[in-house]
Design a protein around this motif. Structure first.
Motif, PDB file in Angstrom:
ATOM      1  N   GLU A 131       0.826  -1.216   0.000  1.00 52.43           N
ATOM      2  CA  GLU A 131       0.000   0.000   0.000  1.00 52.43           C
ATOM      3  C   GLU A 131       0.857   1.262   0.000  1.00 52.43           C
ATOM      4  O   GLU A 131       0.498   2.257  -0.627  1.00 52.43           O
ATOM      5  CB  GLU A 131      -0.959  -0.028   1.193  1.00 52.43           C
ATOM      6  CG  GLU A 131      -2.030  -1.091   1.033  1.00 52.43           C
ATOM      7  CD  GLU A 131      -2.865  -1.326   2.270  1.00 52.43           C
ATOM      8  OE1 GLU A 131      -2.473  -0.877   3.378  1.00 52.43           O
ATOM      9  OE2 GLU A 131      -3.923  -1.982   2.134  1.00 52.43           O
TER      10      GLU A 131
ATOM     11  N   LEU B 109       2.289   1.887  -3.544  1.00 53.44           N
ATOM     12  CA  LEU B 109       1.268   2.102  -4.569  1.00 53.44           C
ATOM     13  C   LEU B 109       1.287   3.493  -5.214  1.00 53.44           C
ATOM     14  O   LEU B 109       1.277   3.593  -6.444  1.00 53.44           O
ATOM     15  CB  LEU B 109      -0.106   1.781  -3.983  1.00 53.44           C
ATOM     16  CG  LEU B 109      -1.238   1.575  -4.965  1.00 53.44           C
ATOM     17  CD1 LEU B 109      -0.910   0.501  -5.982  1.00 53.44           C
ATOM     18  CD2 LEU B 109      -2.513   1.212  -4.210  1.00 53.44           C
TER      19      LEU B 109
ATOM     20  N   TRP C 162       1.587   3.968  -9.282  1.00 54.13           N
ATOM     21  CA  TRP C 162       0.204   4.037  -9.748  1.00 54.13           C
ATOM     22  C   TRP C 162       0.092   4.316 -11.248  1.00 54.13           C
ATOM     23  O   TRP C 162      -0.651   3.645 -11.974  1.00 54.13           O
ATOM     24  CB  TRP C 162      -0.553   5.092  -8.948  1.00 54.13           C
ATOM     25  CG  TRP C 162      -2.023   5.139  -9.240  1.00 54.13           C
ATOM     26  CD1 TRP C 162      -2.690   6.061  -9.979  1.00 54.13           C
ATOM     27  CD2 TRP C 162      -3.004   4.206  -8.773  1.00 54.13           C
ATOM     28  NE1 TRP C 162      -4.025   5.780 -10.009  1.00 54.13           N
ATOM     29  CE2 TRP C 162      -4.254   4.635  -9.270  1.00 54.13           C
ATOM     30  CE3 TRP C 162      -2.963   3.056  -7.993  1.00 54.13           C
ATOM     31  CZ2 TRP C 162      -5.448   3.958  -9.021  1.00 54.13           C
ATOM     32  CZ3 TRP C 162      -4.149   2.389  -7.738  1.00 54.13           C
ATOM     33  CH2 TRP C 162      -5.362   2.835  -8.254  1.00 54.13           C
TER      34      TRP C 162
ATOM     35  N   ARG D  49      -5.691  -0.632 -11.852  1.00 55.68           N
ATOM     36  CA  ARG D  49      -6.087   0.429 -10.915  1.00 55.68           C
ATOM     37  C   ARG D  49      -7.533   0.251 -10.479  1.00 55.68           C
ATOM     38  O   ARG D  49      -7.871   0.446  -9.301  1.00 55.68           O
ATOM     39  CB  ARG D  49      -5.850   1.799 -11.547  1.00 55.68           C
ATOM     40  CG  ARG D  49      -4.359   2.097 -11.752  1.00 55.68           C
ATOM     41  CD  ARG D  49      -4.089   3.539 -12.099  1.00 55.68           C
ATOM     42  NE  ARG D  49      -4.682   3.975 -13.350  1.00 55.68           N
ATOM     43  CZ  ARG D  49      -4.026   4.165 -14.490  1.00 55.68           C
ATOM     44  NH1 ARG D  49      -2.726   3.965 -14.529  1.00 55.68           N
ATOM     45  NH2 ARG D  49      -4.643   4.573 -15.574  1.00 55.68           N
TER      46      ARG D  49
ATOM     47  N   ILE E  47      -7.693  -2.583  -7.913  1.00 58.92           N
ATOM     48  CA  ILE E  47      -7.148  -2.125  -6.630  1.00 58.92           C
ATOM     49  C   ILE E  47      -8.145  -1.208  -5.922  1.00 58.92           C
ATOM     50  O   ILE E  47      -8.356  -1.325  -4.714  1.00 58.92           O
ATOM     51  CB  ILE E  47      -5.784  -1.427  -6.822  1.00 58.92           C
ATOM     52  CG1 ILE E  47      -4.730  -2.450  -7.275  1.00 58.92           C
ATOM     53  CG2 ILE E  47      -5.343  -0.722  -5.539  1.00 58.92           C
ATOM     54  CD1 ILE E  47      -3.428  -1.840  -7.760  1.00 58.92           C
ATOM     55  N   GLU E  48      -8.773  -0.307  -6.672  1.00 65.70           N
ATOM     56  CA  GLU E  48      -9.757   0.588  -6.065  1.00 65.70           C
ATOM     57  C   GLU E  48     -10.959  -0.190  -5.524  1.00 65.70           C
ATOM     58  O   GLU E  48     -11.535   0.181  -4.510  1.00 65.70           O
ATOM     59  CB  GLU E  48     -10.217   1.639  -7.077  1.00 65.70           C
ATOM     60  CG  GLU E  48      -9.154   2.692  -7.329  1.00 65.70           C
ATOM     61  CD  GLU E  48      -9.493   3.644  -8.463  1.00 65.70           C
ATOM     62  OE1 GLU E  48     -10.378   3.328  -9.295  1.00 65.70           O
ATOM     63  OE2 GLU E  48      -8.852   4.710  -8.524  1.00 65.70           O
TER      64      GLU E  48
ATOM     65  N   GLY F 271      -8.643  -3.676  -3.294  1.00 65.81           N
ATOM     66  CA  GLY F 271      -7.375  -3.486  -2.608  1.00 65.81           C
ATOM     67  C   GLY F 271      -6.233  -4.210  -3.297  1.00 65.81           C
ATOM     68  O   GLY F 271      -6.406  -4.807  -4.356  1.00 65.81           O
ATOM     69  N   VAL F 272      -5.057  -4.162  -2.688  1.00 68.07           N
ATOM     70  CA  VAL F 272      -3.849  -4.736  -3.306  1.00 68.07           C
ATOM     71  C   VAL F 272      -3.758  -6.246  -3.137  1.00 68.07           C
ATOM     72  O   VAL F 272      -3.016  -6.914  -3.845  1.00 68.07           O
ATOM     73  CB  VAL F 272      -2.561  -4.078  -2.754  1.00 68.07           C
ATOM     74  CG1 VAL F 272      -2.475  -2.625  -3.167  1.00 68.07           C
ATOM     75  CG2 VAL F 272      -2.459  -4.231  -1.244  1.00 68.07           C
TER      76      VAL F 272
ATOM     77  N   THR G 176      -1.679 -11.364  -4.037  1.00 64.26           N
ATOM     78  CA  THR G 176      -1.847 -10.090  -4.737  1.00 64.26           C
ATOM     79  C   THR G 176      -3.113 -10.143  -5.587  1.00 64.26           C
ATOM     80  O   THR G 176      -3.484 -11.189  -6.115  1.00 64.26           O
ATOM     81  CB  THR G 176      -0.653  -9.773  -5.659  1.00 64.26           C
ATOM     82  OG1 THR G 176      -0.495 -10.825  -6.618  1.00 64.26           O
ATOM     83  CG2 THR G 176       0.625  -9.572  -4.869  1.00 64.26           C
ATOM     84  N   SER G 177      -3.763  -9.016  -5.702  1.00 66.89           N
ATOM     85  CA  SER G 177      -4.947  -8.938  -6.555  1.00 66.89           C
ATOM     86  C   SER G 177      -4.539  -9.157  -7.998  1.00 66.89           C
ATOM     87  O   SER G 177      -3.396  -8.882  -8.389  1.00 66.89           O
ATOM     88  CB  SER G 177      -5.623  -7.575  -6.392  1.00 66.89           C
ATOM     89  OG  SER G 177      -6.187  -7.462  -5.102  1.00 66.89           O
TER      90      SER G 177
ATOM     91  N   VAL H 286      -1.825  -7.356 -10.378  1.00 65.39           N
ATOM     92  CA  VAL H 286      -2.114  -5.923 -10.538  1.00 65.39           C
ATOM     93  C   VAL H 286      -0.849  -5.071 -10.606  1.00 65.39           C
ATOM     94  O   VAL H 286      -0.905  -3.925 -11.061  1.00 65.39           O
ATOM     95  CB  VAL H 286      -3.031  -5.379  -9.413  1.00 65.39           C
ATOM     96  CG1 VAL H 286      -4.435  -5.946  -9.531  1.00 65.39           C
ATOM     97  CG2 VAL H 286      -2.439  -5.610  -8.048  1.00 65.39           C
TER      98      VAL H 286
END
Length: 193
Positions: free
Chosen positions: A48, A51, A55, A63, A66-67, A70-71, A82-83, A91
């Motif tokens: 985080e 990030l 970004w 993005r 993540i929004e 999350g990560v 990880t996402s 991501v």
């Protein structure tokens, strides 16, 4: 298997050869798979923190993920990972003009923009570390997408543990790695390796 402290190391980590060949694989290990890369709980805050630095290098799709979530997320095996984008890309991937995939976090680290290299599971790959309470298990993970790395490792005669010296030291410490090297040398003298 050998044991150093509370860490059990598979013979495959000592015997198998490996050397990443990014030119051949194009960074596919950050793209393929059914989940993101394993993440340790204390790494979430670091992800985080880095990030905002990366970004703009992330895809619009990354993005958005993540929004939304999350990560990291918890996968179907209850592991923190990880996402990922479209059940595929991590991501944190970014691409060069030739379509080669890179880790945006590692890129920022190499450029001196952060002191966080990337999640330790990524840095250690193709080693996977299992945590079993009283001990940890260090195993070699075979994956077809890394065939070029296996071939290059054989050509250069580079064992997995030597290829991954830096991340093994990052994970277990310099003293641990020095003991690993001593054990390997003794095993070679005895004809075990």
């Amino acid at each position: 298997m050998i044991q150093i402290g509370d860490v059990v190391v598979s013979f495959d980590v000592l015997r198998e050869k490996f050397l990443c060949d990014l030119g051949a694989c194009q960074g596919i290990c950050c793209i393929e798979g059914d989940a993101g890369a394993p993440v340790e709980l204390d790494e979430v805050e670091k992800l985080e923190e880095v990030l905002p630095l990366i970004w703009d290098e992330l895809s619009p799709e990354a993005r958005a993920v993540i929004e939304e979530q999350g990560v990291v997320y918890t996968d179907c095996e209850s592991d923190l990972v990880t996402s990922i984008v479209n059940n595929k890309d991590c991501v944190f991937t970014c691409y060069d003009d030739k379509g080669c995939c890179y880790c945006a976090i590692e890129k920022a680290y190499r450029e001196g923009r952060t002191n966080f290299y990337k999640p330790i599971s990524c840095h250690l790959y193709p080693i996977r570390v299992g945590n079993y309470g009283f001990y940890k298990a260090v195993n070699y993970h075979r994956w077809d997408v890394c065939k070029a790395a296996m071939l290059l490792g054989q050509k250069e005669n580079l064992p997995v543990y030597k290829f991954l010296k830096e991340p093994l030291i990052r994970k277990f410490g310099e003293d641990w790695y020095a003991e690993l090297e001593l054990v390997v040398e003794e095993m070679k003298k005895q004809g075990i390796l």
